[in-house]
Every structure is written in structure tokens, then in C-alpha cells.
Design a protein around this motif. Sequence first.
Motif, PDB file in Angstrom:
ATOM      1  N   PHE A   1       2.055 -10.150   9.337  1.00  0.00           N
ATOM      2  CA  PHE A   1       2.232  -9.338  10.544  1.00  0.00           C
ATOM      3  C   PHE A   1       1.068  -9.634  11.484  1.00  0.00           C
TER       4      PHE A   1
ATOM      5  N   TYR B   1       0.696  -1.992  14.673  1.00  0.00           N
ATOM      6  CA  TYR B   1       1.806  -1.801  15.598  1.00  0.00           C
ATOM      7  C   TYR B   1       1.530  -0.544  16.420  1.00  0.00           C
TER       8      TYR B   1
ATOM      9  N   GLU C   1       3.593  -2.886  20.513  1.00  0.00           N
ATOM     10  CA  GLU C   1       3.039  -4.231  20.438  1.00  0.00           C
ATOM     11  C   GLU C   1       2.275  -4.431  19.134  1.00  0.00           C
ATOM     12  N   TRP C   2       2.271  -5.694  18.675  1.00  0.00           N
ATOM     13  CA  TRP C   2       1.461  -6.079  17.527  1.00  0.00           C
ATOM     14  C   TRP C   2       0.128  -6.604  18.052  1.00  0.00           C
TER      15      TRP C   2
ATOM     16  N   LEU D   1       5.388  -1.484   7.840  1.00  0.00           N
ATOM     17  CA  LEU D   1       5.328  -2.437   8.945  1.00  0.00           C
ATOM     18  C   LEU D   1       6.690  -3.069   9.199  1.00  0.00           C
ATOM     19  N   LEU D   2       7.421  -3.374   8.136  1.00  0.00           N
ATOM     20  CA  LEU D   2       8.789  -3.862   8.309  1.00  0.00           C
ATOM     21  C   LEU D   2       9.659  -2.814   8.997  1.00  0.00           C
TER      22      LEU D   2
ATOM     23  N   GLN E   1       9.076  -2.725  12.740  1.00  0.00           N
ATOM     24  CA  GLN E   1       9.793  -3.806  13.404  1.00  0.00           C
ATOM     25  C   GLN E   1      11.282  -3.499  13.492  1.00  0.00           C
TER      26      GLN E   1
ATOM     27  N   ALA F   1      11.909  -1.014  16.237  1.00  0.00           N
ATOM     28  CA  ALA F   1      11.777  -1.685  17.536  1.00  0.00           C
ATOM     29  C   ALA F   1      13.017  -2.519  17.838  1.00  0.00           C
ATOM     30  N   ASP F   2      13.533  -3.195  16.823  1.00  0.00           N
ATOM     31  CA  ASP F   2      14.695  -4.062  17.021  1.00  0.00           C
ATOM     32  C   ASP F   2      15.952  -3.281  17.387  1.00  0.00           C
TER      33      ASP F   2
END
Length: 490
Positions: A17, A21, A25-26, A200-201, A204, A207-208
Amino acid sequence: MTMTSTDQQTETAEFSFDGLYIDGEWAPSGTGRVEQVRSPFDGRLVVEVAKGDAADVGRAVAAASRVHAAGALPLSRRIEILDAAAVALVERAETFARAIALECAKPIKTARGEVSRAVDTLRFTAAEARTQSTSTVPVHAVASGEGKLAYTLRVPIGVVAAIAPFNFPLNLVMHKVAPAVAVGCPVVLKPASQTPVSALLLAQLFADVGLPAGWLNVVTGGGSEVGVPLSTHPDVAYVTFTGSPSVGWGISAAAPRKKVRLELGSNAPLIVDERSDWRAAAEAAAFGGFVQAGQSCVSTQRIFVHRAHVDRFTDLLAEMVSTLVVGDPLDETVDVSAVINSGEAERIESWIQEARQGGATVVIGGERDGAVVSPTILRDVSPEMSVQCREVFGPVVTIVAFDDFADALAQANDSDFGLNAGVFTDDIAHALEATRRLEFGSVYINDAPTVRVDLQPYGGVKDSGNTREGPHYAMEEMTDVKFVTIRPTA
């Protein structure tokens, strides 16, 4: 597994990663530091994650505060996001399951079950969001309320600080994040340092599927560097914590003006009555005491068996436990793998040795190989032994014989904890007595205490915490009640 420094320099992580997050943003942490997360089972490199600090927490809380001040997303949009997240999680199920198996050594087949439960948690939350409603208050029942319309609204409490444990790195995170999204509360999440990958997954994934920036922020790092500044931040309105009692009550004491809700530990009892299906109880204990190496708040730990059955029960349970496959969590046949680290394994081993030296009998197990503790059954334990009065959080159960059902209930209650309790009995009077007398948040008749249905009110009393989780109940906790009256002017 021992590695040379050269091995470690060239080793490729299973996941990667681009930092923390925050605000959609990362980005690297302000410290610029990273830390390695390795598999408890074989030491392979799982991920290198950014090591956050108080400044990173401040940035995350500021992002969450901004979107809270802007007002909640429309309810219809929040429901769409939850529904879409459930679909996306089904599509990515194997990735999440592998992450869980690697980061906390949960057997892959059990990890898949956790992913499935997390999907259910999302779906239950979306369904609950669809049924949120106002309630009217009959103020016209008093003279001063005549002609008025009165009702209550539930409004988002504000920024939610979610601090999650290692043992269910996806589903227990979901029990915090999904209800917050449902009611319109932005979240700053600190996953357990040992198990950051699932969180963390998940960031994401959300966000997706369209969750806007600032609504879910993930800051990885340790308790003192991230957990303390997050839970005490003045702009955090609500803290939801799952973990150890000492840390949980410490958070509550440090944030006396916040709403702090705790789901803590237990040493769950199982009572097997004289009139009962003791064979079914043994089967339930073989699962409940050893699933995910006993690392569950409701893992079956203290088993009280009527003297008429105790020897046969012990023999049958030992036979079942002897068939459990111990090994690599990625092996489809494995039932039990490592505990979270070698330090915890050494502690568990020391508690077993303490019991043995105090006169307890090791029926089966008792060995340790690195972070793997063999499934263990102990008899002849006494109340003051650590394996009996404390939370083992490992693959260990104790068996105590009793002659009187009321005494078994008293022994079950003789604990600092009060989360789940199970009773096997065919005596309806005993079943009803157990539901009245057992001092636990949940009582399961003819089932092991190692049960959680993700829509139930889940939580305990005493040192097991001060909340009830589950989508409906968490959503209530994350909202404030606003009372409204309308008096016509004409």
C-alpha cells in the motif's frame, strides 16, 4: 522462520500500500517510517505499512470533521454504497481471505467464513438503514402540548474513532465502519498493528464503490502513537474499541467526556447438565474451544460437566480434538494454526505449565512449537489458576466436574467477565434458571458460547465491556436523539 538480513532485503511482501489512507488519498506518514508485518505462522513478509503518529491522526480527524460539518450524504446514497460494498466484497472474497490467513494465521477456510460474515454485516446494515424512522411523541397527552406535533430524529453523533483488534481483522472492522456509514458518521480507523491489511483493503474497496473522500480514513501504527491521540482527540465524538480490558478501560478513563463503547474479553463458560445431550456438547466444545486457535472473545474456555458424564465427555472431546489438523493457515485441511505471535504462545504455554505444577492434568496437548500451541484440554484445575480465572485467548479448555446445577451456575458466574455463556440441558426448569441467573450478555441454551450472529445485540457486562454491537444497536449508539415540536401558528 529465521531469515538473514540479505533475505529480508530481497523478500517481496504479499501486499503493498502507498502509505496511510487519509482524505481519499494514499500518502506516507508524517514520520516517513514503515514497519513490517510478518505471518505469525512462518514469518513470511505480509506487508510493509506506514507507521503513523499523532500528526497523522490530526490530519485524518480534520478530514473527517470537514465532511461531518458539510452534512451527511443522503441516506439513499449511503445505502447504495453499502450495497455496492457487499457486492464488491463478494467479488474480492479470496483476496481478503488470503490476507486474513496471512496476517493473523487464521486457517483459510475459517478466514473465508469471516469474509462471508462481513458481507452479511454489510447487508444487515444496509437493511437496517432502510428501516430507520422517526418516532412520534404524544405531547398532546398534557395540556401544554395540545395542538403540537412532536417527534424524534436520530442525528449522526460526529466523528467516530474505531480501534479494532487482530482476531477478526475484517468483520470486527466492518461492525464499526458499516454502521457509521449508515448513519452518516465519518470514521478514522486504527486497525490492530498486527493485522492492518484487511482494513487497508477495505478502505480501497469503499473508495472503489464511491464512498467520498474523508468518510473513511485509516491510520496504521501502535497504540501509543495512534490509538491514544485518536481516542483523546477533541474533535472525536465517539470511540468504539474492541480489545483487552486494560486498554479499553484506560481509553474510557482518558476520555471521560466522550461516548466510549467497549467490547472486551471473556473466559466463556459451557455447562453440561446431567439431563443433556453431552455428546452434542462435546462436539460443540471441540469447535468452540479451538476454532482460530481459541483467539476469540467468546472462545469456549471453562467447561463444567456433571459428574455423571464428565469422564465420557472428556474422552470424547479428547478424541475429537486429536483429529484437528494443526499447521499452515493456507492449507485447506488445517483447523488450527499459530496464535498471533510467539510471545503470546509463550504466555499460553506458561499458563499451562502453571496449571500442571498446581496439580492439573493435561489430557491432551500442552506443547508449543514457535507460535503454534497444540490444542489442549486440562482437568483437575482450581479456580485461582490463570487458565481458569483469566482469559487464555488460545487453544486451551478446562474441564471441571459438578454435582449440583446451581453450583455450576455459581462457578460460571465466578469471573470478572460476562460476555457469552452456553448451557446444554434437556431440563426446561434448568434452562430458565440459567437464563435468569447467568451474569452474561448472551446465554445460549444447547449451544456453545462461541456464537455470534452478526445482527444480534452482542456485548457483555462486568469486564467484558459496556456496549451492544450489531448493526441496529451500533447505529443507535452512533446517533443522538433530537426532539422536535411543531406548533401551528394559525
